[in-house]
Design an enzyme around this catalytic site. Sequence first.
Site, PDB file in Angstrom:
ATOM      1  N   GLU A 133     -13.441  93.918  43.517  1.00  0.00           N
ATOM      2  CA  GLU A 133     -13.489  94.511  42.188  1.00  0.00           C
ATOM      3  C   GLU A 133     -13.236  96.013  42.169  1.00  0.00           C
ATOM      4  O   GLU A 133     -13.551  96.688  41.211  1.00  0.00           O
ATOM      5  CB  GLU A 133     -14.812  94.164  41.506  1.00  0.00           C
ATOM      6  CG  GLU A 133     -14.977  92.666  41.360  1.00  0.00           C
ATOM      7  CD  GLU A 133     -16.276  92.258  40.682  1.00  0.00           C
ATOM      8  OE1 GLU A 133     -17.082  93.142  40.373  1.00  0.00           O
ATOM      9  OE2 GLU A 133     -16.467  91.070  40.455  1.00  0.00           O
ATOM     10  N   GLU A 244     -16.779  83.719  42.411  1.00  0.00           N
ATOM     11  CA  GLU A 244     -18.090  83.778  41.755  1.00  0.00           C
ATOM     12  C   GLU A 244     -17.953  83.232  40.361  1.00  0.00           C
ATOM     13  O   GLU A 244     -17.079  83.659  39.603  1.00  0.00           O
ATOM     14  CB  GLU A 244     -18.591  85.225  41.587  1.00  0.00           C
ATOM     15  CG  GLU A 244     -19.101  85.850  42.839  1.00  0.00           C
ATOM     16  CD  GLU A 244     -19.653  87.250  42.585  1.00  0.00           C
ATOM     17  OE1 GLU A 244     -20.239  87.489  41.517  1.00  0.00           O
ATOM     18  OE2 GLU A 244     -19.477  88.092  43.462  1.00  0.00           O
TER      19      GLU A 244
END
Length: 405
Positions: A133, A244
Amino acid sequence: MRFTSALVAGALAVGASAAGKNYLGFNSGATLPDRSAKFKKDFEAEFKAAQGLIGAPGTFNSVRLYTNIQAYSKDDPIEAFEAAIDTKTSMLLGVWTSGTDNIDKEISALKKAVSKYGSKFTDLVIGISIGSEDLYRNSATGVKNKAGVGAQPETIVGFIKDFKKAFADNALSKVPVGHVDTWDVWGNATNKPVLDAIDWIGVDEYPYYENDKGNDIKNSGHLFDKAYDATIAAANGKPVWVTETGWPYTGPKWDEAVASVDNAKYYWDEVGCRKLFNKTPTFWYTLRDSNPDNKMKFAITDNLSTKPRFNLTCPTTFDTKDETSTVSSGTSTATGTSGSGSATGMPSASATSGSNGSGSGGSNGSSSNSASAAAATQTGAAASQKGSGAAFAGAAVMVGAFALF
Ligand SMILES: *[C@@H]1O[C@H](CO)[C@@H](O)[C@H](O)[C@H]1NC(C)=O
Ligand SMILES: *[C@@H]1O[C@H](CO)[C@@H](O)[C@H](O)[C@H]1NC(C)=O
Ligand SMILES: *[C@@H]1O[C@H](CO)[C@@H](O)[C@H](O)[C@H]1NC(C)=O
Ligand SMILES: *[C@@H]1O[C@H](CO)[C@@H](O)[C@H](O)[C@H]1NC(C)=O
Ligand SMILES: *[C@@H]1O[C@H](CO)[C@@H](O)[C@H](O)[C@H]1NC(C)=O
């Protein structure tokens, strides 16, 4: 649950490239909810519980880790490796890349593990994510959400090269290298050098945090599909792993999203069962919560009991219509196997460092996210001091991502 042939083909292509395995696993941070380090026994308890889950739609014998470094050490291999060897758990490894100018300690810890455990360890490594990220945090949305310190695409590409160089003559040289980020990042042309440098793409998605997008649980499958399809379309044929996803069973409301056991179960069915399990490598969030700063809790079982919080067995019919899948899967199908070869694509959230900011609280968006954040946290912490910050950053990220929809 209707699948078009393109979709099926896409799933097969991805599966095939992943050595025929559609991994099922959970995310696992480096620390416990009290922020103390996890040791071998802690990881072993998790991995055994995951494999023994009653009613599960497959064997959850994979894990996504956020760091190679054992908490409380400088660069010792994380003890999760030994626990994974003892329980035959396959591993998606992660390296943290934001707020640092090198990944030397991660490389050092991993090299020590290869020397110490040999093929018992390397045979279980299914992929590695260089970064998590970072590009989201670096993006306009990430900055707006105070998501924390990110990294430029050139920086990530540099770390990918560093990693590949360090392991070129190593048993891990064939392990597919990827990067985990939020879906919107991949369609940004400025980030293309990262996409070009990796073998697989990891995506973290939490419809729960998509405020202003109609994030009622009944719309969660649709929101997930939109983000997933956008990721596949941007992936240019490279495999996409879902690193996720999950829905909290308790915690504060988030716009229209309500955390409850019933909703966590609904999400498991509509996203996990309908779209992911045994179709694409999937790392659910999660088996054990680790982020004490996140009020939303995601664990699908209490205290690592093999008796889950809700019925894990998949239903045979679903509410969500597979509208967009056809298009995107078609895309991926084409190239699924080619590319750099790897099959894998999982991302990781990571832990990074840095900013505390997001972690808990701060801005709405951020803190919660959780899952990833938590996980990451752990990681980071151990290794670098920045640790916990990072984790949070992970969470924040997600939020931000959703916001973009
Ligand atoms: C696109 O990516 C670049 C590099 O990561 C980033 O600086 C920029 O903010 C991104 N654009 C948007 C709209 O987020
Ligand atoms: C987000 O922050 C805004 C402004 O601080 C607040 O009004 C809103 O309730 C928060 N939303 C959530 C879901 O916490
Ligand atoms: C899990 O452990 C906590 C702390 O020991 C305890 O309070 C709780 O009752 C346990 N939950 C179950 C379902 O056993
Ligand atoms: C769990 O769900 C499955 C699928 O809907 C159902 O067949 C099964 O009876 C349920 N098990 C329990 C214990 O409720
Ligand atoms: C991060 O945490 C430290 C220590 O709690 C605090 O002093 C600092 O202001 C925080 N930074 C941000 C951006 O919240």
